[in-house]
Design an enzyme around this catalytic site. Structure first.
Site, PDB file in Angstrom:
ATOM      1  N   LYS A  27       0.927  -1.249  -0.141  1.00  0.00           N
ATOM      2  CA  LYS A  27      -0.075   0.115   0.027  1.00  0.00           C
ATOM      3  C   LYS A  27       0.974   1.394   0.310  1.00  0.00           C
ATOM      4  O   LYS A  27       1.340   1.656   0.995  1.00  0.00           O
ATOM      5  CB  LYS A  27      -0.915   0.018   1.110  1.00  0.00           C
ATOM      6  CG  LYS A  27      -2.352   0.501   0.954  1.00  0.00           C
ATOM      7  CD  LYS A  27      -2.226   1.904   0.583  1.00  0.00           C
ATOM      8  CE  LYS A  27      -1.976   3.130   1.641  1.00  0.00           C
ATOM      9  NZ  LYS A  27      -1.653   4.362   1.060  1.00  0.00           N
ATOM     10  N   GLU A  40       8.769   2.423  11.228  1.00  0.00           N
ATOM     11  CA  GLU A  40       9.904   3.481  11.082  1.00  0.00           C
ATOM     12  C   GLU A  40       9.179   4.939  10.640  1.00  0.00           C
ATOM     13  O   GLU A  40       8.354   5.140   9.776  1.00  0.00           O
ATOM     14  CB  GLU A  40      10.536   3.038   9.820  1.00  0.00           C
ATOM     15  CG  GLU A  40      11.107   1.557   9.538  1.00  0.00           C
ATOM     16  CD  GLU A  40      12.057   1.463   8.386  1.00  0.00           C
ATOM     17  OE1 GLU A  40      12.753   0.777   8.344  1.00  0.00           O
ATOM     18  OE2 GLU A  40      11.413   1.447   7.220  1.00  0.00           O
ATOM     19  N   GLU A  60       8.482  17.998  13.489  1.00  0.00           N
ATOM     20  CA  GLU A  60       9.366  17.585  12.125  1.00  0.00           C
ATOM     21  C   GLU A  60       8.623  18.673  11.205  1.00  0.00           C
ATOM     22  O   GLU A  60       7.466  18.568  11.070  1.00  0.00           O
ATOM     23  CB  GLU A  60       8.968  16.040  12.039  1.00  0.00           C
ATOM     24  CG  GLU A  60       9.783  15.534  10.679  1.00  0.00           C
ATOM     25  CD  GLU A  60       9.129  14.318  10.494  1.00  0.00           C
ATOM     26  OE1 GLU A  60       8.166  13.775  10.588  1.00  0.00           O
ATOM     27  OE2 GLU A  60      10.017  13.521   9.643  1.00  0.00           O
ATOM     28  N   CYS A  85      13.165  11.513   6.231  1.00  0.00           N
ATOM     29  CA  CYS A  85      13.266  11.341   7.880  1.00  0.00           C
ATOM     30  C   CYS A  85      14.466  11.632   8.439  1.00  0.00           C
ATOM     31  O   CYS A  85      14.529  12.073   9.392  1.00  0.00           O
ATOM     32  CB  CYS A  85      12.687   9.645   8.119  1.00  0.00           C
ATOM     33  SG  CYS A  85      13.954   8.700   7.360  1.00  0.00           S
TER      34      CYS A  85
HETATM   35  P1  NAD Z   1       1.835   9.109   6.726  1.00  0.00           P
HETATM   36  O1  NAD Z   1       2.152   8.783   8.057  1.00  0.00           O
HETATM   37  O2  NAD Z   1       0.801  10.264   6.655  1.00  0.00           O
HETATM   38  O3  NAD Z   1       1.602   8.224   5.659  1.00  0.00           O
HETATM   39  C1  NAD Z   1       2.195   7.024   5.522  1.00  0.00           C
HETATM   40  C2  NAD Z   1       1.522   5.951   4.966  1.00  0.00           C
HETATM   41  O4  NAD Z   1       0.485   5.521   5.721  1.00  0.00           O
HETATM   42  C3  NAD Z   1       0.698   6.025   3.509  1.00  0.00           C
HETATM   43  O5  NAD Z   1       0.801   5.073   2.896  1.00  0.00           O
HETATM   44  C4  NAD Z   1      -0.828   6.433   4.180  1.00  0.00           C
HETATM   45  O6  NAD Z   1      -1.783   6.280   3.291  1.00  0.00           O
HETATM   46  C5  NAD Z   1      -0.944   5.384   5.403  1.00  0.00           C
HETATM   47  N1  NAD Z   1      -1.771   5.611   5.929  1.00  0.00           N
HETATM   48  C6  NAD Z   1      -2.338   6.758   6.571  1.00  0.00           C
HETATM   49  N2  NAD Z   1      -3.340   6.606   7.643  1.00  0.00           N
HETATM   50  C7  NAD Z   1      -3.103   5.172   7.985  1.00  0.00           C
HETATM   51  C8  NAD Z   1      -3.749   4.477   8.871  1.00  0.00           C
HETATM   52  N3  NAD Z   1      -4.768   4.892   9.745  1.00  0.00           N
HETATM   53  N4  NAD Z   1      -3.476   3.105   8.942  1.00  0.00           N
HETATM   54  C9  NAD Z   1      -2.489   2.537   8.003  1.00  0.00           C
HETATM   55  N5  NAD Z   1      -2.001   3.327   7.108  1.00  0.00           N
HETATM   56  C10 NAD Z   1      -2.373   4.614   6.962  1.00  0.00           C
HETATM   57  O7  NAD Z   1       3.399   9.755   6.343  1.00  0.00           O
HETATM   58  P2  NAD Z   1       3.779  10.406   4.903  1.00  0.00           P
HETATM   59  O8  NAD Z   1       3.226  11.927   5.222  1.00  0.00           O
HETATM   60  O9  NAD Z   1       3.400   9.723   3.913  1.00  0.00           O
HETATM   61  O10 NAD Z   1       5.164  10.550   5.104  1.00  0.00           O
HETATM   62  C11 NAD Z   1       6.004  11.527   5.747  1.00  0.00           C
HETATM   63  C12 NAD Z   1       6.327  10.816   7.225  1.00  0.00           C
HETATM   64  O11 NAD Z   1       7.260   9.581   6.887  1.00  0.00           O
HETATM   65  C13 NAD Z   1       7.198  11.711   8.004  1.00  0.00           C
HETATM   66  O12 NAD Z   1       7.003  11.642   9.585  1.00  0.00           O
HETATM   67  C14 NAD Z   1       8.774  10.874   7.920  1.00  0.00           C
HETATM   68  O13 NAD Z   1       9.453  11.157   8.707  1.00  0.00           O
HETATM   69  C15 NAD Z   1       8.224   9.496   8.060  1.00  0.00           C
HETATM   70  N6  NAD Z   1       9.389   8.765   7.251  1.00  0.00           N
HETATM   71  C16 NAD Z   1      10.336   7.859   8.024  1.00  0.00           C
HETATM   72  C17 NAD Z   1      11.184   7.156   7.341  1.00  0.00           C
HETATM   73  C18 NAD Z   1      11.924   6.489   8.538  1.00  0.00           C
HETATM   74  O14 NAD Z   1      12.774   5.279   7.938  1.00  0.00           O
HETATM   75  N7  NAD Z   1      11.865   6.371   9.758  1.00  0.00           N
HETATM   76  C19 NAD Z   1      11.301   7.200   6.132  1.00  0.00           C
HETATM   77  C20 NAD Z   1      10.548   7.878   5.408  1.00  0.00           C
HETATM   78  C21 NAD Z   1       9.477   8.662   5.967  1.00  0.00           C
END
Ligand code: NAD
Length: 479
Positions: free
Chosen positions: A172, A251, A381, A285
């Site tokens: 997903k 993550e 962040e 991130c």
């Molecule tokens: P997000 O949490 O908004 O979304 C991530 C994913 O989760 C998307 O595919 C989204 O559709 C899905 N999602 C949303 N609500 C959900 C739910 N209730 N249940 C299951 N899935 C759900 O994050 P984003 O805006 O896409 O990405 C940015 C964030 O990701 C930042 O906080 C960044 O730090 C983090 N990030 C972390 C790493 C790491 O390795 N630690 C790497 C890249 C990004």
């Protein structure tokens, strides 16, 4: 423009509703994608559950060949994928080539070449007259939920160890930039067909909202969730996964500290810090978001950063002169703008880059100074091109500031005194610390402490998140 459907057991599943993907620079629609819901997620999980036993029984050699063949198929489309990465994520060409595409292909190649005996864990020699074996067994169906920024790299990092270990997967991808993951799914499907392996080993569901991801998390047939994304959503997933006692790799967000000691090479420190502006506009991130500078070098460092800010070129990701690209969406741009406005309101000095194009989801690269560790902009962040600089009078104070957020993902220490740098690194709460570098090594454990997550990926450490340890014991004289 054709509509991109879900890909379930190799078949297209179209749902009634769709949504649009836009190029962050041109703001033009580049694709129309199925807007999945719980029904689509359930269909994908059913296919993955059907294929579970057959894929787990498929020899590791075949599973590795599927990964390798998919990598070759993607490699053959490299030029097209780089262009797609630029249009889908807004990455500038060098970032699209190296991080969006080549790093992901290297990861697929890596997993396709790992030895099968990684799934057997050496047991202690005979103890108390009993012999034993320990094997890594697949957890079953893995829900792989990824964020926007580096869609192919993030998803390959999940599916490669999961499939290697004998799990079936439902992917997903993030709503904003799913197109490279569609290409990945097509390549894996073709590789599965070529090997006569079960098509349901690999499934893809797309969607604009939270529903399909949430449906994977609470589905009883899903054994593990591999999630990369925000701490807010990660926390929700932790809660929803509890009743099913699912294996979790979380993550999550970060607010990296880059500590500049008095004896640091300032050129190197500036080159590291400015990655927050020049590498995908800070939508990473591990971006160095807080610069904690010894008071003796603070002003000099701020001066150099202001010069670097003036030299940035915000523009077309396809133009090689561009250093700083648009953010993924207007929503993200407005979120970053609100954080910067809050910094101003809390009394910080805000410097912003000039000459930003009047279209595309740009937030100008921003330097925030005269800011204390408790300020919201130092704690939250940005996931955008925002660097904060604050002074520290000692190593102790620098460590205290670095550790003062709820996050613990990656930090850096810049110092010519390597012993002092290593002593400081050991005191930092981040799970990985760079010394005089912001680079990462793909084989070292990667993950988060505190609100930055649970579990580790990186190299073969990822197997812990996709396998259970299964033991047998028997009388030694029967061996
Ligand atoms: P997000 O949490 O908004 O979304 C991530 C994913 O989760 C998307 O595919 C989204 O559709 C899905 N999602 C949303 N609500 C959900 C739910 N209730 N249940 C299951 N899935 C759900 O994050 P984003 O805006 O896409 O990405 C940015 C964030 O990701 C930042 O906080 C960044 O730090 C983090 N990030 C972390 C790493 C790491 O390795 N630690 C790497 C890249 C990004």
């Amino acid at each position: 423009m054709t509509t991109i459907a879900h890909l379930i057991a190799g078949d297209r599943l179209s749902t009634g509703s769709t949504y649009e993907i836009t190029d962050p620079y041109t703001e033009q629609v580049i694709a129309v994608v199925a807007d999945g819901d719980r029904t689509a997620a359930d269909a994908a999980v059913a296919a993955a559950a059907d294929a579970r036993d057959a894929w787990a029984a498929t020899p590791v050699e075949t599973r590795r060949r599927v990964l390798g063949r998919a990598g070759e198929l993607l490699e053959a489309r490299r030029g097209e994928l780089v262009d797609l990465a630029i249009a889908d994520t807004g990455a500038r060409r060098a970032v699209a080539e190296q991080t969006q595409v080549d790093a992901a292909l290297a990861r697929l190649r890596h997993w396709s070449a790992l030895p099968a005996d990684l799934l057997t864990v050496p047991a202690e020699p005979v103890a108390s007259g009993l012999a034993g074996t320990v094997t890594r067994t697949p957890v079953g169906v893995v829900g792989c939920i990824s964020p926007y920024n580096f869609p192919l790299l993030a998803m390959v990092g999940k599916i490669a160890p999961a499939l290697f270990a004998g799990n079936t997967v439902v992917m997903k991808p993030a709503p904003q930039d799913p197109l490279l993951v569609v290409a990945l799914t097509e390549a894996l499907n073709e590789a599965l067909r070529a090997e006569g392996a079960p098509a349901g080993a690999v499934n893809l569901v797309t969607g604009a909202g939270a529903e399909p991801g949430a449906a994977l998390v609470d589905h009883p047939e899903v054994g593990a969730i591999s999630f990369t994304g925000s701490t807010v959503v990660g926390t929700e997933i932790y809660r929803s996964a509890a009743p099913g006692m699912k294996r979790l790799l979380l993550e999550l967000g970060g607010k990296g500290a880059l500590v500049v000691r008095a004896d640091a090479d300032l050129d190197a420190a500036v080159a590291g810090a400015t990655r927050a502006w020049t590498v995908h506009s800070g939508q990473i991130c591990v971006t160095p978001a807080r610069i904690i500078a010894d008071t003796s070098v603070h002003d000099e460092l701020v001066g150099r950063l202001r010069t670097a800010l003036d030299d940035l070129v915000h523009g077309d990701p396809r133009d090689p002169a561009t250093t700083t690209v648009p953010l993924i969406s207007d929503v993200q741009r407005d979120r970053v703008a609100a954080l910067v406005a809050g910094a101003r309101a809390e009394g910080a000095t805000v410097h912003t880059a000039a000459n930003v194009p009047d279209h595309g989801y740009f937030h100008p690269a921003t330097l925030v100074t005269d800011v204390g560790p408790e300020a919201t902009v130092m704690q939250e962040e940005a996931f955008g091109p925002v660097i904060c600089v604050t002074p520290a009078t000692s190593d102790d104070e620098a460590v205290a500031i670095a550790n003062s957020t709820r996050y613990g993902l990656t930090d850096q220490v810049y110092s010519r005194d390597l012993d002092a740098a290593h002593r400081m690194a050991a005191r930092l709460a981040a799970a990985q610390v760079g010394i005089n570098t912001c680079a990462r090594r793909a084989d070292l454990p990667f993950g988060g402490t505190k609100a930055s997550g649970l579990g580790r990926s990186g190299g073969t450490h990822a197997l812990d998140s996709y396998t259970d340890l299964h033991a047998t014991v028997q009388p030694a004289d029967w061996v």
